[in-house]
Scaffold this motif. Structure first.
Motif, PDB file in Angstrom:
ATOM      1  N   VAL A 106     -26.371  56.343 -58.414  1.00  0.00           N
ATOM      2  CA  VAL A 106     -26.288  54.800 -58.244  1.00  0.00           C
ATOM      3  C   VAL A 106     -25.352  54.277 -59.453  1.00  0.00           C
ATOM      4  O   VAL A 106     -24.645  55.081 -60.278  1.00  0.00           O
ATOM      5  CB  VAL A 106     -27.707  54.381 -58.782  1.00  0.00           C
ATOM      6  N   GLY A 107     -25.152  52.913 -59.576  1.00  0.00           N
ATOM      7  CA  GLY A 107     -24.532  52.356 -60.583  1.00  0.00           C
ATOM      8  C   GLY A 107     -25.019  52.425 -61.798  1.00  0.00           C
ATOM      9  O   GLY A 107     -26.095  52.770 -62.153  1.00  0.00           O
ATOM     10  N   PRO A 108     -23.967  52.172 -62.760  1.00  0.00           N
ATOM     11  CA  PRO A 108     -24.593  52.266 -64.276  1.00  0.00           C
ATOM     12  C   PRO A 108     -25.550  51.254 -64.591  1.00  0.00           C
ATOM     13  O   PRO A 108     -26.237  51.610 -65.642  1.00  0.00           O
ATOM     14  CB  PRO A 108     -23.050  52.344 -65.117  1.00  0.00           C
ATOM     15  N   ASP A 109     -25.670  50.211 -63.927  1.00  0.00           N
ATOM     16  CA  ASP A 109     -26.503  49.147 -64.254  1.00  0.00           C
ATOM     17  C   ASP A 109     -27.821  49.558 -63.823  1.00  0.00           C
ATOM     18  O   ASP A 109     -28.993  49.084 -64.372  1.00  0.00           O
ATOM     19  CB  ASP A 109     -26.028  47.900 -63.716  1.00  0.00           C
ATOM     20  N   GLU A 110     -28.069  50.680 -63.072  1.00  0.00           N
ATOM     21  CA  GLU A 110     -29.365  51.005 -62.689  1.00  0.00           C
ATOM     22  C   GLU A 110     -30.010  52.154 -63.113  1.00  0.00           C
ATOM     23  O   GLU A 110     -31.155  52.465 -63.054  1.00  0.00           O
ATOM     24  CB  GLU A 110     -29.238  51.195 -60.969  1.00  0.00           C
ATOM     25  N   ILE A 111     -29.323  52.934 -64.159  1.00  0.00           N
ATOM     26  CA  ILE A 111     -30.142  54.296 -64.429  1.00  0.00           C
ATOM     27  C   ILE A 111     -31.036  53.905 -65.580  1.00  0.00           C
ATOM     28  O   ILE A 111     -31.996  54.897 -65.760  1.00  0.00           O
ATOM     29  CB  ILE A 111     -28.864  55.107 -65.077  1.00  0.00           C
ATOM     30  N   TYR A 112     -31.102  52.837 -66.402  1.00  0.00           N
ATOM     31  CA  TYR A 112     -32.054  52.805 -67.409  1.00  0.00           C
ATOM     32  C   TYR A 112     -33.489  52.825 -67.149  1.00  0.00           C
ATOM     33  O   TYR A 112     -33.762  52.101 -65.895  1.00  0.00           O
ATOM     34  CB  TYR A 112     -31.691  51.532 -67.969  1.00  0.00           C
ATOM     35  N   GLU A 113     -34.347  53.485 -67.841  1.00  0.00           N
ATOM     36  CA  GLU A 113     -35.746  53.552 -67.608  1.00  0.00           C
ATOM     37  C   GLU A 113     -35.987  54.634 -66.430  1.00  0.00           C
ATOM     38  O   GLU A 113     -37.035  54.474 -65.937  1.00  0.00           O
ATOM     39  CB  GLU A 113     -36.256  52.358 -67.597  1.00  0.00           C
ATOM     40  N   ARG A 114     -35.203  55.425 -65.658  1.00  0.00           N
ATOM     41  CA  ARG A 114     -35.253  56.115 -64.609  1.00  0.00           C
ATOM     42  C   ARG A 114     -34.625  57.428 -65.151  1.00  0.00           C
ATOM     43  O   ARG A 114     -33.490  57.602 -65.254  1.00  0.00           O
ATOM     44  CB  ARG A 114     -34.488  55.363 -63.564  1.00  0.00           C
ATOM     45  N   LYS A 115     -35.378  58.352 -64.815  1.00  0.00           N
ATOM     46  CA  LYS A 115     -35.095  59.702 -65.153  1.00  0.00           C
ATOM     47  C   LYS A 115     -34.471  60.443 -63.927  1.00  0.00           C
ATOM     48  O   LYS A 115     -33.802  61.658 -64.054  1.00  0.00           O
ATOM     49  CB  LYS A 115     -36.170  60.579 -65.478  1.00  0.00           C
ATOM     50  N   ASP A 116     -34.664  59.645 -62.727  1.00  0.00           N
ATOM     51  CA  ASP A 116     -34.231  60.702 -61.686  1.00  0.00           C
ATOM     52  C   ASP A 116     -32.890  59.683 -60.758  1.00  0.00           C
ATOM     53  O   ASP A 116     -32.760  60.023 -59.798  1.00  0.00           O
ATOM     54  CB  ASP A 116     -35.369  60.400 -60.568  1.00  0.00           C
ATOM     55  N   TYR A 117     -32.299  58.711 -61.732  1.00  0.00           N
ATOM     56  CA  TYR A 117     -31.043  58.239 -61.065  1.00  0.00           C
ATOM     57  C   TYR A 117     -30.001  58.681 -62.180  1.00  0.00           C
ATOM     58  O   TYR A 117     -30.221  58.881 -63.346  1.00  0.00           O
ATOM     59  CB  TYR A 117     -31.093  56.788 -61.451  1.00  0.00           C
ATOM     60  N   ILE A 118     -28.542  58.883 -61.550  1.00  0.00           N
ATOM     61  CA  ILE A 118     -27.434  59.211 -62.405  1.00  0.00           C
ATOM     62  C   ILE A 118     -26.510  58.218 -62.212  1.00  0.00           C
ATOM     63  O   ILE A 118     -26.428  57.814 -60.803  1.00  0.00           O
ATOM     64  CB  ILE A 118     -27.063  60.447 -62.544  1.00  0.00           C
ATOM     65  N   SER A 119     -25.607  57.977 -63.036  1.00  0.00           N
ATOM     66  CA  SER A 119     -24.598  57.059 -62.788  1.00  0.00           C
ATOM     67  C   SER A 119     -23.227  57.654 -61.923  1.00  0.00           C
ATOM     68  O   SER A 119     -22.976  58.705 -61.974  1.00  0.00           O
ATOM     69  CB  SER A 119     -23.993  56.537 -64.028  1.00  0.00           C
ATOM     70  N   ILE A 120     -22.928  56.813 -60.909  1.00  0.00           N
ATOM     71  CA  ILE A 120     -21.729  57.237 -60.237  1.00  0.00           C
ATOM     72  C   ILE A 120     -20.661  57.746 -61.185  1.00  0.00           C
ATOM     73  O   ILE A 120     -19.575  58.409 -60.686  1.00  0.00           O
ATOM     74  CB  ILE A 120     -21.003  56.114 -59.324  1.00  0.00           C
ATOM     75  N   ASP A 121     -20.611  57.206 -62.456  1.00  0.00           N
ATOM     76  CA  ASP A 121     -19.452  57.607 -63.534  1.00  0.00           C
ATOM     77  C   ASP A 121     -19.713  58.777 -64.002  1.00  0.00           C
ATOM     78  O   ASP A 121     -19.096  59.504 -64.894  1.00  0.00           O
ATOM     79  CB  ASP A 121     -19.318  56.587 -64.390  1.00  0.00           C
ATOM     80  N   ALA A 122     -20.945  59.500 -63.817  1.00  0.00           N
ATOM     81  CA  ALA A 122     -21.320  60.736 -64.516  1.00  0.00           C
ATOM     82  C   ALA A 122     -20.573  61.843 -63.935  1.00  0.00           C
ATOM     83  O   ALA A 122     -20.127  62.010 -62.816  1.00  0.00           O
ATOM     84  CB  ALA A 122     -22.835  61.229 -64.443  1.00  0.00           C
ATOM     85  N   PRO A 123     -20.039  63.071 -64.593  1.00  0.00           N
ATOM     86  CA  PRO A 123     -19.437  63.965 -64.132  1.00  0.00           C
ATOM     87  C   PRO A 123     -20.000  64.684 -63.131  1.00  0.00           C
ATOM     88  O   PRO A 123     -19.510  65.069 -61.986  1.00  0.00           O
ATOM     89  CB  PRO A 123     -19.185  65.027 -65.433  1.00  0.00           C
ATOM     90  N   MET A 124     -21.464  64.714 -63.182  1.00  0.00           N
ATOM     91  CA  MET A 124     -22.126  65.544 -61.962  1.00  0.00           C
ATOM     92  C   MET A 124     -21.991  64.577 -60.702  1.00  0.00           C
ATOM     93  O   MET A 124     -21.561  65.245 -59.696  1.00  0.00           O
ATOM     94  CB  MET A 124     -23.644  65.582 -62.404  1.00  0.00           C
TER      95      MET A 124
END
Length: 157
Positions: A106-124
């Motif tokens: 997901v987008g970087p604005d959506e990852i907070y308070e979620r352990k099952d979301y990663i940012s599109i900007d993350a290396p993974m």
């Protein structure tokens, strides 16, 4: 720099947060601050000091959301994405040791308070883009290069 992409659900959540803060939380705290200020000496008034600080935090978040929301680009699911990893995908991956991870890109604005979301900007996430089920990919981590396999890809429609 943050990516300006967001899922439709993420955009709705940010919009709801803004509306809640502006229409409900801020007026409530403003009343408390006004009441506490009417009691006189503000320097010794814990209600006034605490709620004034809370009001500044609310105002800061509202300003951020008002600036950020118009810049966000909502990415809708497209049937052309089926079978490959793209923005908004739920992905299950596994490494050679059998460790399994499941998350949504997901987008970087959506990852907070979620352990099952990663940012599109993350290396993974970057390493996963365009991959299909059973594809192998590598990600550079602080411990070194790690190899993963794509087990499944799903999209919320």
């Amino acid at each position: 720099m943050k990516t300006n992409l967001i899922t439709p659900e993420g955009y709705r959540q940010l919009q709801q947060e803004h509306d809640h803060l502006w229409h409900e939380k801020r007026p409530e705290i403003t009343k408390i601050v006004s009441w506490a200020a009417s009691l006189g000496d503000r320097s010794e008034n814990a209600d006034y000091t605490f709620n004034k600080r809370l009001l500044r935090q609310i105002d800061r978040r509202v300003r951020y959301l008002r600036k950020r929301l118009p810049d966000l680009q909502i990415v809708e699911y497209s049937p052309q994405q089926a079978g490959k990893v793209y923005f908004g995908a739920w992905v299950e991956i596994e490494n050679e040791q059998g460790d399994i991870k499941r998350f949504r890109i997901v987008g970087p604005d959506e990852i907070y308070e979620r352990k099952d979301y990663i940012s599109i900007d993350a290396p993974m996430a970057r390493a996963l883009l365009g991959k299909q089920v059973d594809d192998e990919f590598s990600v550079r981590t602080p411990e070194g290069e790690k190899t993963w396999f794509v087990n499944s890809i799903e999209y919320c429609i």
